[in-house]
Design an enzyme around this catalytic site. Sequence first.
Site, PDB file in Angstrom:
ATOM      1  N   GLU A  54       0.842  -1.139   0.127  1.00 12.73           N
ATOM      2  CA  GLU A  54      -0.012  -0.075  -0.070  1.00 12.73           C
ATOM      3  C   GLU A  54       0.876   1.167  -0.066  1.00 12.73           C
ATOM      4  OE1 GLU A  54      -2.184  -3.024   2.515  1.00 12.73           O
ATOM      5  OE2 GLU A  54      -0.192  -2.583   2.203  1.00 12.73           O
ATOM      6  N   CYS A  82      -2.559  -3.324   7.272  1.00 11.68           N
ATOM      7  CA  CYS A  82      -2.052  -3.133   8.717  1.00 11.68           C
ATOM      8  C   CYS A  82      -2.425  -1.793   9.055  1.00 11.68           C
ATOM      9  CB  CYS A  82      -0.417  -3.413   8.755  1.00 11.68           C
ATOM     10  SG  CYS A  82       0.441  -2.225   8.084  1.00 11.68           S
TER      11      CYS A  82
END
Length: 157
Positions: A54, A82
């Site tokens: 990401e 996360c």
Amino acid sequence: MNHENFMYEALKSAKEAFDSDEIPIGCVIVKDGEIIGRGFNRRNSEKNVLFHAEIVAIDMACKHIGDWRLEDMTLYVTVEPCAMCAGAIIQSRIKRVVFGTYNNKFGCGGSILNILQDEKFNHQCEVVTNVLEEECKKIMQTFFKKKREKQLTDICI
């Protein structure tokens, strides 16, 4: 918007991670139907904990548009983000996050926490889950099975 088509693109990036012996998580960022950011985990190769799929995709998208604000964009990632990645997603003002499978150990898009939709923050994301869930789970399971088999082989040698 056809989420599956873009999740297949994220899976292609996850396959690149798999082939590089990295945890196979892939990500794409889409603006107006066009992929403007792409990434896969590179923590091991870069020797840097920040190189999650990401973060790499967000960096590419920001450079592409020349701004840190990724408003009205959709991020597709094979595994639930996360805490670090969810924070970066919120900071970059991404409108929508689509992920393939939950992460019951580190997930912050609904599993352990839901940073992406926490009303205490000044921005929340729309979240779409379980897109191509089986394919996203399978690449992870295959990777870790391969890792365990290698560890057992190394122990036996």
